[in-house]
Each structure stands twice: as structure tokens, then as C-alpha cells.
Design a protein around this motif. Structure first.
Motif, short mmCIF file in Angstrom:
data_model
loop_
_atom_site.label_atom_id
_atom_site.label_comp_id
_atom_site.label_asym_id
_atom_site.label_seq_id
_atom_site.Cartn_x
_atom_site.Cartn_y
_atom_site.Cartn_z
N GLY A 16 0.83 -1.20 0.00
CA GLY A 16 0.00 0.00 0.00
C GLY A 16 0.87 1.25 0.00
O GLY A 16 1.64 1.47 0.93
N GLY A 18 -0.08 4.45 0.16
CA GLY A 18 -0.80 5.64 0.60
C GLY A 18 0.04 6.40 1.62
O GLY A 18 1.27 6.24 1.68
N ASP A 40 1.61 -1.15 -4.77
CA ASP A 40 0.28 -0.57 -4.67
C ASP A 40 -0.59 -1.21 -5.76
O ASP A 40 -0.15 -1.40 -6.89
N ASP A 165 -2.63 -0.98 3.49
CA ASP A 165 -3.48 -0.93 2.30
C ASP A 165 -4.89 -0.42 2.60
O ASP A 165 -5.84 -0.77 1.90
N GLY A 166 -5.01 0.42 3.60
CA GLY A 166 -6.22 1.24 3.76
C GLY A 166 -7.43 0.53 4.33
O GLY A 166 -7.38 -0.62 4.79
N SER A 169 -8.52 -3.10 3.56
CA SER A 169 -7.26 -3.84 3.55
C SER A 169 -7.41 -5.34 3.25
O SER A 169 -8.13 -6.06 3.94
N ASP A 294 -5.14 3.28 8.04
CA ASP A 294 -6.57 3.00 7.98
C ASP A 294 -6.89 1.51 8.03
O ASP A 294 -8.02 1.13 8.35
N ALA A 298 -9.36 3.25 10.93
CA ALA A 298 -9.93 4.24 10.01
C ALA A 298 -10.96 5.07 10.75
O ALA A 298 -11.93 4.54 11.28
#
Ligand code: FAD
Length: 380
Positions: A16, A18, A40, A165-166, A169, A294, A298
Motif C-alpha cells: 500500500g 498511501g 500498490d 493498504d487502507g 485492507s 486506515d 480508520a
């Protein structure tokens, strides 16, 4: 370069690219880790083009990561919020003292693509290997490392893997398959970008009948408007209907804010996003795999601190990795610092959102908000 790691983490994979992943890559390289790979899933490594608020927490974390000068040049720093009626009459002006020794204002805004450019240029400038358009298919670990198979068929062996990875994920699903999924909070966030009139040199909050709208400067010549709306049932909305819904929600806005909102036309860039949150209330690591950002905490935008929390994770991780040669100890110490902070930021953000949805008066929301601002102003 600010000190080296005590452990033998020579090869690290970051999943990820980000804010969390890039911050980790930057910090690990600065601590002397030689082989860092970042992947990513997005082949274009894009971010959507609106502003984000730099709360004291987010501003401090990004400055500590070394982006102070870029933020001051390309973002916007200020230390004031004026609360107004929907007609523009000032109700209250809140000045926040700087948390920086040199007096740099500790709040502000930045365009998300500008932040992404700043951070990705630093990552690429540090010669970190970035691969795009792929993700992790399988990750199997033993005592000495993690063997990873990627979706493009390639494989790798790493000393340590960071899942950044947010919200949705995949690493979270792989490592903690029983963790509940993110939940919809009941609110949606609207964001619209405007040219910045000279007098919008700090955050203006307008208290409307149906919604509050904030205008926050995020570049020398730009500001963005954010509106949080209670949307029970989370209705699906097409891009075509967004303008008329926004105009209805803000129909009582007059003066400069009203004029700006009424200048939004079909074709204007409106980012509408239902809010979802998650907090893993337990360890964020399993063996040699750690999740940050996140993927594990998050939050909603109520305290403007999600991005800063992601950066803080990276800073605290490397800080703890420098103190001990035992990975497990470093990760437990990391958790001791990060879980309480995650609970406080996500918890208070959700509580403020719940009060807003219940129609609580400012006399009830204000104290919680004030206490939350004091909490996020504390160093991590
Ligand atoms: C509406 C809204 C407004 C917000 N406003 C603010 C604000 O004003 N201030 C603030 O500080 N924070 C704000 N936030 C929070 C902030 O955006 C996040 O906390 C922050 O982006 C988290 O960073 P991250 O790196 O963990 O995740 P992300 O930024 O989501 O990055 C995750 C990265 O991983 C990649 N990825 C995803 N899945 C995979 C996969 N399977 N394999 C490989 N890569 C993958 C993605 O392409 C992306 O590049 C807001 C959030 C929302 C939803």
C-alpha cells in the motif's frame, strides 16, 4: 539520516503506497534499511483531487516526517477557526496556540494530490523500489521471515511486512480473517474545491439549519468546502444528482458562503463519500507482519486526523524498532503507544458524529470537541 535500527530488518515489504505506506518507507530508509519494496494495487498510484484538513495532530506528524517547508509552500497553514451563522455573522473565533517552538501555525490544509506528490517524490528519491498494479496473493511466515506470492506471479522473501493498504485492507483479511469489516457510521462527507478568496485565510464554519459547512484553505490559491450529512440508510447517489442535493442541504446559506455554494454547477468536481470506520482493538501485528494506518484505525474526518495517525504509526514504529533488537518487544511497545491513541481518536470522532446525528446542541458537542482538540494536540 536519524539513527539506525537495532534489529536485523534488512528487507522490508510495504503493501500500500498511501500516506501510511509512504511514511513508513521514508522513515525506514532514514533509519538505514537498505532493501525496501513498496507495492500498490493501483497501476496509476492515484489519489482523488480534493483537500484534507491538517489538524494539529496531522500537521505535527507531517512536519516531524520532514515536510514542513513543502506544506508551508504548497499547502496552507493557519491557526484560526471562525464559527458563523449560515448568513455569515460571526458567532465565535477560536485561535489555537502553535505547538511548534518556532511558532509555525499548527493547523491548515493541503490538496491530497499535492501531499501525494510530495511524499511519493521523497520515496522515489530515496530509491525505494515501487511496483504498481499488483497485490499480495499469499503471505506465509516462519520464525525467520515472510514468504510472499504476488498477484503477478512473482515471489519474495522479507524480514518484515507492513500492511498499509487502507480501509478495505486485503492484508487485514489475510492476517486477521476473523476481524469484523468496516462499518458505515451514518454520515457522508461532501467535499468541493473552490478558488480561495483573500478573506478565507483560516477555517470558516457555517452553522446551517440542515448541515454545518466548513471552508478550509488547502493551497495558496485554493480552499475546499466540507459538509457532513446524516444519511440513514446510506442511499446510493449518482454524480448527476449531487449538485441539487447539495443546494437543498445548504439552501439557508447566505452571503459569501451561499454565493460560493450556488456557483457549484453540474460538472463541478464534487467528492461525496459515505463514512466507514474500523478500529482493531487488539494487536495490529502477527509475527513479522504489522498493519498500520486506515487498515487498523480508520476514523471519520471530525478531527481531521486520519492522515496524521497514519504518519504517527510510521514514526512510532521506527522509533520503537531503534530501541530494541527484539522485534516482538518493539511491536508490543508500538502497540502500547498506538492502541490508546487509536481508540481515543476514532472513539471521539465517532462520538462527535453520533451527537451530530442525534441533533445534539453545540453546548453538548462543544465540550467533547474541545477536549478532543486538546487530546490530539498532545505529542504521540
Ligand atoms: C471523507 C474523508 C475525509 C478525510 N479527511 C481527512 C482530513 O481532513 N484530514 C486527515 O488527516 N485525514 C482525513 N481523512 C483520513 C485519511 O484520508 C486517511 O486516514 C489516510 O488516507 C489513511 O492513509 P492510509 O495510507 O492508511 O490509507 P490510504 O490513504 O487509503 O492508502 C491505502 C493505499 O493502499 C493501496 N491499496 C489498497 N488496497 C491494496 C491492496 N490490496 N494491495 C496493495 N495496495 C493496496 C491504495 O491504492 C492506496 O494507495 C479522511 C478520510 C475520509 C474518508
Amino acid at each position: 539520516m536519524s539513527g539506525r535500527l537495532a534489529n536485523d530488518l534488512n528487507k522490508v515489504l510495504i503493501v500500500g503506497g498511501g500516506i501510511a505506506g509512504m511514511a513508513a518507507a521514508i522513515r525506514l530508509r532514514e533509519a538505514g534499511v537498505e532493501q525496501i519494496e513498496m507495492i500498490d494495487v493501483d497501476p496509476q498510484w492515484r489519489v482523488y483531487g480534493t483537500g484534507i484538513t491538517l489538524s494539529t495532530l496531522t500537521m505535527r506528524a507531517l512536519c516531524d516526517l520532514g515536510f514542513r517547508d513543502e506544506i508551508l509552500a504548497h499547502g496552507f497553514a493557519h491557526n484560526r477557526v471562525s464559527m458563523r451563522t449560515s448568513a455569515g455573522k460571526i458567532l465565535n473565533v477560536v485561535e489555537s496556540p502553535s505547538v511548534f517552538a518556532d511558532g509555525t501555525p499548527s493547523e491548515g490544509g493541503i490538496l491530497r494530490p499535492v501531499l501525494h506528490k510530495m511524499m511519493s517524490e521523497r520515496v522515489l528519491g530515496y530509491d525505494i523500489k515501487v511496483r504498481l498494479g499488483l497485490t499480495v496473493e499469499k503471505a506465509e511466515q516462519d520464525e525467520d521471515g515472510v514468504s510472499v506470492t504476488f498477484t503477478d506471479g512473482s515471489t519474495g522473501r522479507y524480514d518484515f511486512v507492513i500492511g498499509a493498504d487502507g480501509l478495505f485492507s486485503k492484508m487485514r483479511e489475510l492476517v486477521f480473517p476473523d476481524t469484523p469489516k468496516p462499518t458505515f457510521t451514518g454520515q457522508a462527507c461532501w467535499r468541493v474545491l473552490f478558488d480561495r478568496p483573500d478573506d478565507f485565510d483560516h477555517c470558516h464554519m457555517y452553522m446551517g439549519k440542515m448541515v454545518k459547512a466548513g471552508f478550509n484553505p488547502c493551497a495558496p490559491d485554493k480552499m475546499y468546502m466540507f459538509v457532513l450529512e446524516h444519511v440513514p440508510g446510506n442511499p446510493r447517489r449518482s454524480q448527476d444528482e449531487l449538485v441539487s442535493i447539495l443546494q437543498e442541504l445548504t439552501a439557508d446559506f447566505e452571503g459569501e458562503a451561499g454565493e460560493l455554494i450556488r456557483s457549484v454547477k453540474s460538472g463541478s468536481q464534487i467528492v461525496y463519500r459515505p463514512l466507514e470506520s474500523i478500529l482493531i482493538d487488539g494487536d495490529w501485528y502477527c509475527g513479522r507482519i504489522l498493519l498500520i494506518g486506515d487498515a487498523v484505525h480508520a476514523t471519520t474526518p471530525h478531527l481531521g486526523s486520519g492522515a496524521g495517525m497514519a504518519v504517527e504509526d510510521a514514526i512510532v514504529l521506527v522509533d520503537e524498532l531503534k530501541k530494541t533488537s527484539v522485534l516482538e518487544v518493539a511491536l508490543q511497545n508500538f502497540m502500547d503507544r498506538r492502541l490508546p491513541r487509536g481508540k481515543a481518536v476514532v472513539g471521539n470522532s465517532l462520538r462527535i458524529g453520533d451527537l451530530e446525528m442525534a441533533g445534539a446542541p453545540m453546548s453538548e458537542i462543544g465540550p467533547l470537541f474541545g477536549q478532543s482538540l486538546q487530546m490530539i494536540a498532545q505529542p504521540y
